[in-house]
Write an enzyme that holds these catalytic residues in place. Structure first.
Site, PDB file in Angstrom:
ATOM      1  N   LYS A  47       0.735  -1.088  -0.048  1.00  0.00           N
ATOM      2  CA  LYS A  47       0.054   0.065   0.125  1.00  0.00           C
ATOM      3  C   LYS A  47       0.870   1.264   0.073  1.00  0.00           C
ATOM      4  O   LYS A  47       0.509   2.203  -0.495  1.00  0.00           O
ATOM      5  CB  LYS A  47      -0.938  -0.073   1.163  1.00  0.00           C
ATOM      6  CG  LYS A  47      -0.415  -0.114   2.645  1.00  0.00           C
ATOM      7  CD  LYS A  47      -1.557  -0.283   3.384  1.00  0.00           C
ATOM      8  CE  LYS A  47      -1.094  -0.481   4.921  1.00  0.00           C
ATOM      9  NZ  LYS A  47       0.282  -0.783   5.251  1.00  0.00           N
ATOM     10  N   ARG A  76      11.953  -7.531   2.461  1.00  0.00           N
ATOM     11  CA  ARG A  76      11.931  -6.051   2.839  1.00  0.00           C
ATOM     12  C   ARG A  76      13.022  -5.863   4.147  1.00  0.00           C
ATOM     13  O   ARG A  76      13.766  -5.108   4.167  1.00  0.00           O
ATOM     14  CB  ARG A  76      10.726  -5.392   2.983  1.00  0.00           C
ATOM     15  CG  ARG A  76      10.915  -3.815   3.362  1.00  0.00           C
ATOM     16  CD  ARG A  76       9.602  -3.033   3.423  1.00  0.00           C
ATOM     17  NE  ARG A  76       8.913  -3.668   4.778  1.00  0.00           N
ATOM     18  CZ  ARG A  76       7.701  -3.027   5.193  1.00  0.00           C
ATOM     19  NH1 ARG A  76       7.076  -2.216   4.288  1.00  0.00           N
ATOM     20  NH2 ARG A  76       7.155  -3.338   6.472  1.00  0.00           N
ATOM     21  N   ARG A  96      14.799  -2.438   9.347  1.00  0.00           N
ATOM     22  CA  ARG A  96      13.794  -1.543  10.162  1.00  0.00           C
ATOM     23  C   ARG A  96      13.720  -2.374  11.528  1.00  0.00           C
ATOM     24  O   ARG A  96      13.738  -3.825  11.505  1.00  0.00           O
ATOM     25  CB  ARG A  96      12.468  -1.584   9.429  1.00  0.00           C
ATOM     26  CG  ARG A  96      12.008  -0.177   8.794  1.00  0.00           C
ATOM     27  CD  ARG A  96      10.773  -0.144   8.210  1.00  0.00           C
ATOM     28  NE  ARG A  96       9.590  -0.563   8.906  1.00  0.00           N
ATOM     29  CZ  ARG A  96       8.269  -0.624   8.489  1.00  0.00           C
ATOM     30  NH1 ARG A  96       8.116   0.095   7.273  1.00  0.00           N
ATOM     31  NH2 ARG A  96       7.203  -0.923   9.200  1.00  0.00           N
ATOM     32  N   ARG A 152       3.080  -8.439  13.944  1.00  0.00           N
ATOM     33  CA  ARG A 152       2.297  -7.114  13.104  1.00  0.00           C
ATOM     34  C   ARG A 152       1.365  -7.808  12.343  1.00  0.00           C
ATOM     35  O   ARG A 152       0.056  -7.261  12.271  1.00  0.00           O
ATOM     36  CB  ARG A 152       3.195  -6.281  12.379  1.00  0.00           C
ATOM     37  CG  ARG A 152       3.982  -5.420  13.092  1.00  0.00           C
ATOM     38  CD  ARG A 152       5.584  -5.094  12.476  1.00  0.00           C
ATOM     39  NE  ARG A 152       5.193  -4.499  11.445  1.00  0.00           N
ATOM     40  CZ  ARG A 152       6.131  -4.247  10.347  1.00  0.00           C
ATOM     41  NH1 ARG A 152       7.426  -4.931  10.575  1.00  0.00           N
ATOM     42  NH2 ARG A 152       5.827  -3.578   9.229  1.00  0.00           N
TER      43      ARG A 152
HETATM   44  P1  ADP Z   1       3.570  -1.555   7.943  1.00  0.00           P
HETATM   45  O1  ADP Z   1       4.847  -1.662   6.807  1.00  0.00           O
HETATM   46  O2  ADP Z   1       3.606  -2.755   9.094  1.00  0.00           O
HETATM   47  O3  ADP Z   1       2.309  -1.483   7.313  1.00  0.00           O
HETATM   48  P2  ADP Z   1       3.918   1.163   8.782  1.00  0.00           P
HETATM   49  O4  ADP Z   1       5.247   1.767   8.223  1.00  0.00           O
HETATM   50  O5  ADP Z   1       2.695   1.852   8.093  1.00  0.00           O
HETATM   51  O6  ADP Z   1       3.996  -0.273   8.691  1.00  0.00           O
HETATM   52  O7  ADP Z   1       3.951   1.407  10.438  1.00  0.00           O
HETATM   53  C1  ADP Z   1       5.145   0.819  11.481  1.00  0.00           C
HETATM   54  C2  ADP Z   1       4.703   0.791  12.601  1.00  0.00           C
HETATM   55  O8  ADP Z   1       3.767   2.247  13.203  1.00  0.00           O
HETATM   56  C3  ADP Z   1       3.202  -0.066  12.870  1.00  0.00           C
HETATM   57  O9  ADP Z   1       3.519  -1.357  12.962  1.00  0.00           O
HETATM   58  C4  ADP Z   1       2.465   0.510  14.217  1.00  0.00           C
HETATM   59  O10 ADP Z   1       3.393   0.247  15.269  1.00  0.00           O
HETATM   60  C5  ADP Z   1       2.621   2.188  13.898  1.00  0.00           C
HETATM   61  N1  ADP Z   1       1.556   2.770  13.273  1.00  0.00           N
HETATM   62  C6  ADP Z   1       1.627   3.101  12.088  1.00  0.00           C
HETATM   63  N2  ADP Z   1       0.494   3.771  11.766  1.00  0.00           N
HETATM   64  C7  ADP Z   1      -0.220   3.454  12.869  1.00  0.00           C
HETATM   65  C8  ADP Z   1      -1.790   3.702  13.224  1.00  0.00           C
HETATM   66  N3  ADP Z   1      -2.716   4.092  12.307  1.00  0.00           N
HETATM   67  N4  ADP Z   1      -2.212   3.252  14.460  1.00  0.00           N
HETATM   68  C9  ADP Z   1      -1.307   2.639  15.334  1.00  0.00           C
HETATM   69  N5  ADP Z   1      -0.138   2.480  15.267  1.00  0.00           N
HETATM   70  C10 ADP Z   1       0.323   2.734  14.048  1.00  0.00           C
END
Ligand code: ADP
Length: 190
Positions: free
Chosen positions: A9, A123, A129, A140
């Site tokens: 996404k 990744r 990360r 997650r």
């Molecule tokens: P992913 O690659 O898992 O989609 P993101 O880069 O979007 O991850 O987000 C990394 C982390 O930041 C999430 O695992 C969460 O801990 C936190 N996070 C991001 N967006 C949100 C949200 N809307 N609500 C709560 N935590 C969030």
């Protein structure tokens, strides 16, 4: 944009923002920027993120509105990674929060769970990360299924959910999303 971690996404959101001149907002990126800058919000967020947990709903939605309030001339936004819980979705509709951010369409990227694990591990090797270790990745994914996936039903009930197959090439997926958006909002084709 709705989808599991690793569903692609973020990649699609960036391309859509560029094509349609929308502002791309990734709450994951905003949290990581706060962590790098050592802000109090970043310190709090890191303790959740490094354990694969979602950050608190109010912290997340306040951060989003704070970002928006400092930007001018926004014509539209692609939200990437928010809302991630039905409480956050309620807050964007103004329930439990004093500001609203109406959502006009939700693109749900469907990718099967084996492919999700494969992509995330790949990744992890590239980006290193802190939340991409195998245990945290599993956490997650579990959180996504328990806390975020219910948003599909939430937005389906509001008539704004659009399913996209996220298993093809990035270009094909992008074309599918653009086609769906233009079908819903013909003015985007101009
Ligand atoms: P992913 O690659 O898992 O989609 P993101 O880069 O979007 O991850 O987000 C990394 C982390 O930041 C999430 O695992 C969460 O801990 C936190 N996070 C991001 N967006 C949100 C949200 N809307 N609500 C709560 N935590 C969030």
């Amino acid at each position: 944009m709705l989808g599991a971690p690793g569903s692609g996404k973020g990649t699609q959101a960036k391309r859509l923002a560029e094509k349609f001149n929308f502002t791309h907002i990734s709450t994951g990126d905003l949290f990581r920027q706060n962590i790098s800058a050592g802000t109090p919000l970043g310190v709090e967020a890191k303790s959740y993120i490094d354990h694969g947990q979602l950050c608190p709903d109010s912290l997340t939605i306040n951060m989003l509105h704070d970002f928006l309030s400092r930007k001018e001339g926004i014509v539209g936004c692609i939200l990437d990674g928010v809302p991630r819980t039905t409480v956050q979705a309620d807050m964007l509709e103004g329930r439990g929060h004093d500001k609203q951010l109406p959502i006009s369409v939700v693109i749900n990227l469907n990718v099967d769970s084996d492919e999700i694990s494969r992509r995330m591990l790949k990744r992890a090797e590239i980006e290193k990360r802190s939340d991409d270790t195998p245990e945290v990745i599993q956490q997650r994914i579990a959180n996504y299924l328990a806390q975020t996936k219910p948003l599909e039903e939430y937005y389906a009930q509001r008539g704004v959910l659009c399913h996209i197959n996220g298993m093809g090439s990035m270009d094909d997926i992008f074309d599918d999303i653009c086609r769906e958006l233009v079908a819903r909002f013909p003015e985007l084709a101009l």
